[in-house]
Structures are given as C-alpha cells and as structure tokens.
Design a protein around this motif. Structure first.
Motif, short mmCIF file in Angstrom:
data_model
loop_
_atom_site.label_atom_id
_atom_site.label_comp_id
_atom_site.label_asym_id
_atom_site.label_seq_id
_atom_site.Cartn_x
_atom_site.Cartn_y
_atom_site.Cartn_z
N PRO A 159 0.84 -1.21 0.00
CA PRO A 159 0.00 0.00 0.00
C PRO A 159 0.87 1.26 0.00
N ASN A 160 0.33 2.31 -0.60
CA ASN A 160 1.07 3.57 -0.60
C ASN A 160 0.92 4.26 0.75
N PHE A 161 1.34 5.54 0.84
CA PHE A 161 1.39 6.22 2.14
C PHE A 161 0.02 6.40 2.77
N ASP A 162 -1.06 6.46 1.95
CA ASP A 162 -2.40 6.65 2.53
C ASP A 162 -3.28 5.42 2.34
N ASP A 163 -2.69 4.31 1.94
CA ASP A 163 -3.39 3.03 1.80
C ASP A 163 -4.50 3.06 0.75
N GLU A 164 -4.43 4.02 -0.16
CA GLU A 164 -5.46 4.08 -1.20
C GLU A 164 -4.98 3.48 -2.51
N GLU A 165 -3.68 3.37 -2.68
CA GLU A 165 -3.11 2.83 -3.90
C GLU A 165 -2.10 1.75 -3.54
N LEU A 166 -1.72 0.98 -4.56
CA LEU A 166 -0.66 0.00 -4.39
C LEU A 166 0.52 0.41 -5.25
N GLU A 167 1.73 0.20 -4.73
CA GLU A 167 2.94 0.53 -5.48
C GLU A 167 3.92 -0.64 -5.39
N PRO A 168 4.75 -0.85 -6.40
CA PRO A 168 5.68 -1.97 -6.39
C PRO A 168 6.89 -1.69 -5.48
N THR A 169 7.40 -2.70 -4.84
CA THR A 169 8.61 -2.56 -4.03
C THR A 169 9.86 -2.64 -4.89
N VAL A 170 9.72 -3.21 -6.08
CA VAL A 170 10.83 -3.32 -7.01
C VAL A 170 10.24 -3.51 -8.41
N LEU A 171 10.97 -3.11 -9.43
CA LEU A 171 10.51 -3.31 -10.80
C LEU A 171 11.09 -4.61 -11.36
N PRO A 172 10.44 -5.18 -12.38
CA PRO A 172 10.93 -6.45 -12.94
C PRO A 172 12.35 -6.34 -13.52
N ALA A 173 12.67 -5.24 -14.15
CA ALA A 173 14.03 -4.94 -14.62
C ALA A 173 14.60 -6.04 -15.51
#
Length: 911
Positions: free
Chosen positions: A157-171
């Motif tokens: 979850p992002n800083f306000d728990d409204e979105e999701l963000e990746p911890t790492v990219l596939p690269a």
C-alpha cells in the motif's frame, strides 16, 4: 474551589500524560527510525533494479498513466503531481529533479525518460520549469517495467493506503550497473559508475552459464566503466579492486589532441571531459589560470561546443611546450579527476557494499523470481483459457440443445444452471457460453478455437517446464537479456587504459623565459616587475628610510640564493616572486619564507644553472671557512630557510663568494690579511661548519673572504670612507692558519677599520668599469681609473660628515674574464699566471645592482652633490628617493650584498 484539589488535578494529569525517559534513549530511538527510513527508502538504490524509491515511483506512475515511448508526451507538471499525490509524499521539486536527471544523456548510461524541452545541460544549466517541459517513458524504461502487470513483483500500500505501489521493478537488464548510482544517506553513501549495457548483459549471461565465474573473466568482458561523456579511464587495478570488493579508485582523463594554427602556434582541443564535470566551470577554471598568470603560456580559452559535439579550444602562445601545458592542466583542473568506487546498495533490506559478482547474483536471483512469478501467472491464465476453449468446442456439438435451453430459461443465471445440469459444463464454461456472441458460431471461429486450444496446450507444457526445470528458466532469462541487448545496446564510449599515467611536472617548465627586474630591499621587501614597468618608473617603490639591496635584470628561469647571518639561505625561483609594478612596495620576504627576528640577509646570488664545477666560499666572523659545491644548494622544496653552513650560537656568517679561483684571501676588521691556496680549504656539504682559516687576536673578527688571482688588484674600503688599492701579489702566498700580514697600522685616534674588499681584475681595469661606494646616508659613484695606488690608508672618496659610515663597495663585473692558471712553486711568494680569454656566457649579461641605504632625516632634500675631498671635484650624491640602479653588464649573475652589522660597536641599523 480550594487550591488543593487544583494541584492534585495537575499532579494527576502529569502522572497520566507525561512520561520520564532518558534523552539518549529518545534521540537514539528516533534517529534510528529516521536513519532506517532514509537508508532504505530514499538515498540508496535497490540491488535488484538499481532504482531509488523516487525513481521507481516516477516510472510506475508514468506506466499507470500509459505514457509509453510510442504515445504522446504529457506535461512534466502533470506527472510530478501524479507521483506526489499517489506515491511520493515529498516536494514536487525533488520529484522533478529526479525526472530531469533520468532524462539527461550526459549523466545516465541509458536514459529512462524521454523529455521534450530544456532538461538542463552539461554546463550546469538548470532545466526549464515543469510547466514548460513534457515527458514520456523511454524504450529502455519500458524494459525495466515490462510484465509488472503479471504479478511478477510484490506490491505494498502507498502512504495513505489508497493505492498499491511496487517494491521493485521487474528490470529486464541490470540497471544498477548500467546506469550506476550516486547518493548519501545517514552513515552510508554510494557511488557506482555507469557501464556499457552490452558488456553487462554479456557478463550476466556468462555468470548464468558459469556460476563460479571469477573477476578475471568478468574483466575480459566488462572492460570498466562506460561514462556517457566518454573520456579515458586509467587504472585497471582499481577497476579490478572495485569489482572484487566494491571499493576502488580510477583516474578519468579528458580526450584531447593538438592542433596547429597560424603556422607556428598550437592549441589544445578537448573533445570529451570526465563524468559529472561541469563544462562551463571547467572552462572558467582554465581561463583563471591565464588571468592569474599561473600558466603564462595560455593565450585564450574558448568553448566551441555546438550540435556536433563538445569542443574546448585552448590556444597557447608561440614557442610554448604543448605537452607541459597539457600536463599542468590535467594536474590542476578537472580535465582529469579521480573517481572513487563505493558500490553500496540495498540488498535484503540492508545496505551492503557489493562487488560486481554480488550485484550480478542479486540481479539473477531477482530475475528467477520475476520469471517464476510471471510463468505462474501465465500458466494459471492459460489453463483457465484452455478450460473455456474446451467448453466452447464441446458446446458446438450440442449447440441446438444449448440454444433451446437458454431460450427456455428465465435469465442469465438460470441459463447457466440449466446448461450446467444438462451437459456437465463448469460455471466458468457456462459463463463463457451464455456470453458468447452468435457470430462466433461460424465454422471459421470453430477452427480458431481448435487452433487456440492446441496453442494453449503447448504453452502450458512450456510453462510447466519453466517452473519445473531451472535450466529452462535460466534460458528464458538469457533469451530476454539478449533481446534487450540487441534492441537498446550501444557501443562503448569510454576508453580504458591499464596504467595510471603519473603527471610529474616542474613548475619552472611552465614558465616562459622572460627578462624581468627583481628588487630586494634592506627591510625585506621583494618584487618582480616587467621591464616596461621598470623603465616607466623613475624610482622603485620603497618604504620610508628603506633602500635597495638587490636590483638586477634577471631571467624568470633564474634562482635567487639569499644568505643570512645565521648560516641559512633562502631558495627563491624568480618566477615564484609575485609580479608587481616597479613603483609598488612588493611582498615581505618573511611572509613568503619565515626567518628569525635576529636573522638578516647578507648576500644575494642570482644563479642561472647549478653547475658542478662552481663553488661557494663561506666564512664566519670567527674565521670558520669552507667551500661548498654550488650544485648542493639546488633543492626542490623551499618553503623554509635551508642550512648553508653550521654556525655557532655566538658567531655569524659574514661573507659568501661565488668561485672558484686558485687563491683565497681572508680579511679582518683590524686590517689583517692572509692569502693561501684554495686547495687548503676542503669542500664540505651544506650541513658542515668548516675549518679555521686564520688566528684572530683580541676582539678582531673576519670581515671578508674572497677568491682572487695573483694578477688581480684589491680595492679596500675603510670605515672612514677611504679607498686603498693594493695588488694581490703584495700579499705573500702562505698557508691556512699562518699569521696574517698587516695591511696598514691601526691608529689610536680615528682608526681605519676594513669595511669591505672587492677584487679588481685586469679586464675590469681595461674596461674602466664603474665603482659604487655605498654609505649609511647615500652613495658615491666613480670609475676604476679614479682609484690610484696611494698612501697607507688610501684616499678619501666619501665625506664622513656628509655620508656617515661607509658600508660596502660594488665593482661592476667585466664582460670577459681570464682563466686562473697559477703555477705554485715551493717558496714562491707570487704566483705566475698565463691569462686565457674565455668567451662570454650564453645567458644575457646582467646589470649590477646598486645598494641603497636608508637616509637619516638630517640629509636635506636639496642636497644633490658634494665636493670630493681628494680631487676637489663634484661627485654626485644620490638620495634614496632618487637613486637608480646602475645598468651594467656582468658575467656572473650575482650581487655583492654586505652585512650592515660587521662592527657591532659602530652600527645601529638593526635597531
């Protein structure tokens, strides 16, 4: 209400709300959390995708906005707002700066953002405001973020728990090594240079094939860093050390070449500069060397960069040495810099300094997880699709019955239930059937379903192999790496050299030879002026009651040796003396080379070349004498006084002469003289104290020791201003330590003490050179022909009442000099000589300097001339403010500077 209940309520509140803790515990715990945050989530890159959190969030936000490399650009302000509002709760300026850096082709190995508009320059210009620029993802960035929608990486979850963000990219390529990183966090910093994408991918494939691969093999594939600005990297040992440990040092040198213009002039052209060097600042620093005259061979510096590439033109003056100038620029500007590896990255949630093999292992393990997760995702989707396709194919055989059942059903859900009960379809198949469009029942679509079923079966089998066989998994990674290399790989820009080229350069090599005027005053001020300034100024700039001790035209390649009473000497290259106008005061010597308060300069020699066959004759007041090779006085470090002769505490160095000749004559204050052969005095080093020269009686002390030939004359200056001319041959040749002869008797009243002695050669007599007598309150100039052989005490040439005490005599050097070839025979008092003419030295003749002694207030300004007490002829008296140097030629670059305190009981100049 009483006070007691109120106080009790306050105490209760304090007990409930306020806790007591130690300050170090609070600060330690808070700073620990802060440090953990900025280490893991701000300044350091992840070892897997090589991105910092802000970079990862920017790329992900642009991906979510659909800003691919084949889509239109969007305003940078819109992107920064999206990132700030959803993923990165920090200032928009920090987000925009990160965006700009990822778009700069002079800072990134491969750019991750394609930006329209002004995105900064290598000159340090800032980018245009985000409202003016536009951006989109580059093709390389799409390879970093590809397959992120296939559950390949974890999301949080992002800083306000409204979105999701990746911890790492596939690269899909090792971005940490390809683009490098630079950052500072709490207690940790990282500095990783960019490398060539093709080489890194090739090394990754080699590491996959050979897990036990060593650094030596890697070095054959990855030559070293590949900077976007090109240039030359020196030091393969430093690269090897960095690849092994994560820490190492290399040298980055600009690419240059020489270009000839105007037939005989050369320019240095710079085409590539070191990584992260500001070009505008570099050009400015080079030009400042010209303005400050630290590199006088520079004529002009121009930045000629254009759309064709970088170009800095450094024009040199005629007859300059381009190699030496380039070496100086490399050493003193950012044309060459040192780059220190510090390969720190976040690995397993902690900062680690990693070598290249560790980074490749981290990346390969990350790819294994990415490909595994993607395969599981695709396998699950393929199996579901195959299940649906098989249901549709089965439905074709009973399509009439299925249509009839659906028409008889009440609604969609009832239709699904009826066909599931009638034919055994699953709910997933039933859903696909009831939503199927009627045109799909054509024979063409039936064939497509059968073909799709076969393809899905093959894909499932392949994905099953990928998940069950690690070698198949690794082959997928290698295949995708090769695809990236072929699509976005570029050729190497940076040239690698094995050894670091040491730059050893003498500062004197940078100085173009020039004739200048150098002056040193008795109060310790020194200056260098060009000849134009010297001619334009009638008088040198002096403090009140100061006077010149050294005033001579010399070369900037010459060196001044300034000897002091404590037996030290100051080594002063002429080019090191600050250039000023001749009318200026100059620099205080003590600010350049500190000397003691009771230490005074007694002799200044100007040396062009420290030749082996020349010696210096040094003697102290107590009679300690020695010869030392001139070459021993040549040093490379000269920031403090250097020992010339070891002198006892109660003794002083009184005379220094440049030779050699075959004879040495020592003179004492009380008119004693001893002549002996120069071979009687050994040659010692600069640290020695010498040997005894002659016996001294009572309070007598040595005044002077000179080299002389037996054919020479002597000119003796007495304390009362008399000049006595004597032949060297009249002083018997004796031995060292023998009793000296008395040149004249010591009168009880107004005795004549010897002040100074100078040698007078036959050549000087023939050329009738000038003689300068300097006294405490002025000076008298005459010719050699005026000095005749005379009475016991000579003839008075200086009026004691007008000029005060006599101090020293300076005789102009002849243009040529005969070689001393004395034949010494036992018992002979006089040596026979065979004069031989020697040619003039190659160097330009130097004028002798006139010593100017401070005037006492009693000298009237209108006083210009006085009568010669002997000839009753007018003799010019030069006041301090009107004295001029005597422009004469001399063979050797030296000037006779006499100590003004030869007689302590008579001189008060030190006070």
């Amino acid at each position: 209400m009483s006070k007691k209940p109120v106080s009790q309520a306050i105490d209760t509140f304090i007990e409930e709300k306020i806790t007591s803790e130690r300050l170090e515990d609070i600060v330690g715990e808070r700073f620990g959390r802060y440090s953990k945050y900025i280490i893991q989530d701000r300044a350091l890159p992840d070892a897997r995708d090589g991105l910092k959190p802000v970079q990862r969030r920017i790329l992900f936000a642009m991906y979510k906005m659909g800003m691919f490399n084949d889509k239109p650009y969007k305003k940078s302000a819109r992107i920064a707002g999206e990132v700030m509002g959803k993923y990165h709760p920090h200032g928009d300026s920090s987000i925009y700066e990160a965006m700009v850096r990822m778009s700069q082709n002079f800072k990134m190995g491969v750019c991750l953002i394609d930006m329209h508009g002004n995105n900064g320059s290598i000159d340090g210009d800032s980018a245009a405001a985000m409202r003016y620029t536009e951006a989109r993802l580059s093709k390389e960035a799409e390879f970093l973020i590809a397959d992120i929608d296939k559950r390949t990486v974890p999301f949080i979850p992002n800083f306000d728990d409204e979105e999701l963000e990746p911890t790492v990219l596939p690269a899909k390529f090792p971005n940490l090594l390809v683009n490098g990183a630079n950052g500072i966090s709490s207690g940790y910093a990282t500095k990783i240079p960019p490398h060539n994408l093709k080489e890194i991918i090739k090394a990754t494939i080699e590491k996959i094939d050979k897990p036990d691969l060593n650094v030596e093999r890697i070095l054959k594939i990855v030559q070293g860093p590949d900077f976007p600005t090109g240039a030359i990297v020196q030091g393969r040992d430093g690269i090897r050390q960095a690849f092994e440990t994560g820490s190492g040092k290399v040298i980055i040198r600009s690419k240059t070449f020489f270009e000839t213009f105007n037939k005989d002039q050369t320019r240095i052209v710079v085409t590539e500069i070191p990584f992260e060097v500001n070009k505008a600042e570099l050009v400015k620093s080079i030009d400042m060397l010209r303005i400050d005259k630290k590199l006088e061979d520079l004529q002009e510096v121009r930045d000629e960069s254009d759309r064709e590439g970088l170009r800095i033109s450094i024009e040199l003056k005629k007859d300059s040495n381009p190699d030496i100038c380039l070496a100086y620029l490399l050493k003193n500007t950012d044309l060459q810099i040192t780059y220190n590896y510090n390969m720190v990255a976040i690995h397993h949630q902690r900062p680690v300094q990693m070598g290249i093999l560790d980074i490749l292992d981290a990346y390969i393990n990350h790819q294994k997880e990415v490909i595994t997760n993607r395969s599981n995702f695709e396998l699950d989707r393929a199996e579901k699709r195959l299940h649906i396709v098989n249901g549709l194919i089965k439905m074709v055989d009973v399509v009439d019955e299925v249509v009839h059942i659906i028409r008889q059903s009440k609604n969609k859900q009832n239709s699904k239930e009826n066909i599931m009960n009638a034919f055994g379809f699953t709910e997933l198949q039933a859903e696909a059937i009831v939503t199927l469009q009627l045109y799909r029942l054509s024979s063409t679509d039936i064939d497509a379903l059968i073909k799709e079923s076969n393809e899905l079966t093959e894909k499932i089998e392949w994905l099953t192999k990928v998940l069950s066989d690690e070698q198949v998994l690794l082959s997928v990674i290698k295949k995708e790496l090769k695809e990236v290399s072929s699509k976005v790989g570029t050729e190497r820009k940076t040239q690698i050299e094995d050894e670091i080229s040491a730059i050893k350069i003498e500062k004197s090599d940078l100085i173009s030879e020039e004739r200048v005027r150098v002056g040193v005053t008795k109060d310790g001020y020194i200056k260098r002026s060009n000849l134009r300034s010297y001619v334009a100024s009638k008088q040198p700039g002096l403090k009140e009651q100061d006077g010149m001790l050294f005033d001579q035209e010399v070369s900037t390649k010459d060196t001044l040796l300034m000897f002091t009473t404590l037996g030290n000497y100051l080594y002063m290259p002429v080019f090191e003396i600050e250039e000023t106008k001749w009318k200026d005061l100059g620099s205080f010597i003590n600010n350049i080379i500190p000397i003691e308060k009771n230490e005074f300069i007694i002799k200044i020699l100007c040396i062009s070349e420290f030749v082996e066959d020349q010696t210096l004759l040094l003697i102290t007041e107590s009679g300690q004498i020695k010869q030392t090779k001139l070459s021993d006085f040549n040093v490379s470090r000269y920031t403090k006084p250097i020992r010339a002769m070891k002198v006892d505490e109660n003794d002083e160095l009184t005379s220094v002469e440049l030779g050699p000749k075959h004879n040495i004559i020592v003179f004492t204050k009380q008119a004693n003289a001893l002549r002996f052969n120069s071979t009687d005095v050994p040659i010692y080093g600069t640290q020695a104290s010498g040997i005894k020269s002659l016996p001294l009686v009572g309070d007598d002390k040595v005044v002077k020791a000179i080299y002389a030939k037996s054919s020479d004359d002597l000119v003796i200056l007495t304390s009362l201003g008399n000049l006595k001319r004597e032949k060297v041959a009249n002083i018997p040749l004796s031995k060292r330590l023998k009793n000296p002869i008395q040149l004249f008797a010591m009168k009880k009243r107004n005795p004549h003490f010897i002040r100074d002695v100078s040698r007078l050669s036959n050549e000087q007599i023939k050329e009738n050179v000038s003689v300068l007598i300097t006294a405490k309150l002025g000076s008298v100039q005459l010719k050699v022909e005026d000095i005749k052989s005379s009475a016991e005490y000579g003839k008075p040439f200086v009026d004691f009442n007008t000029f005060g005490k006599s101090l020293f005599i300076t005789i102009e050097t002849a243009s040529s000099e005969s070689i001393d070839e004395d034949i010494i025979e036992k018992g002979e008092a006089v040596q026979k000589e065979k004069p031989v003419k020697v040619p003039k030295p190659k160097a330009e003749p130097k004028p002798i300097a006139q010593t100017i002694i401070k005037e006492e207030p009693k000298i009237q300004p209108e006083l210009k001339k006085t009568e010669n007490p002997v000839k009753n002829e007018p003799v010019e008296v030069v006041k301090e403010s009107e004295q001029k140097p005597v422009e004469k030629e001399t063979k050797s670059k030296k000037i006779q500077i006499k100590k003004l305190s030869i007689f302590d009981e008579e001189d008060d100049w030190k006070e």
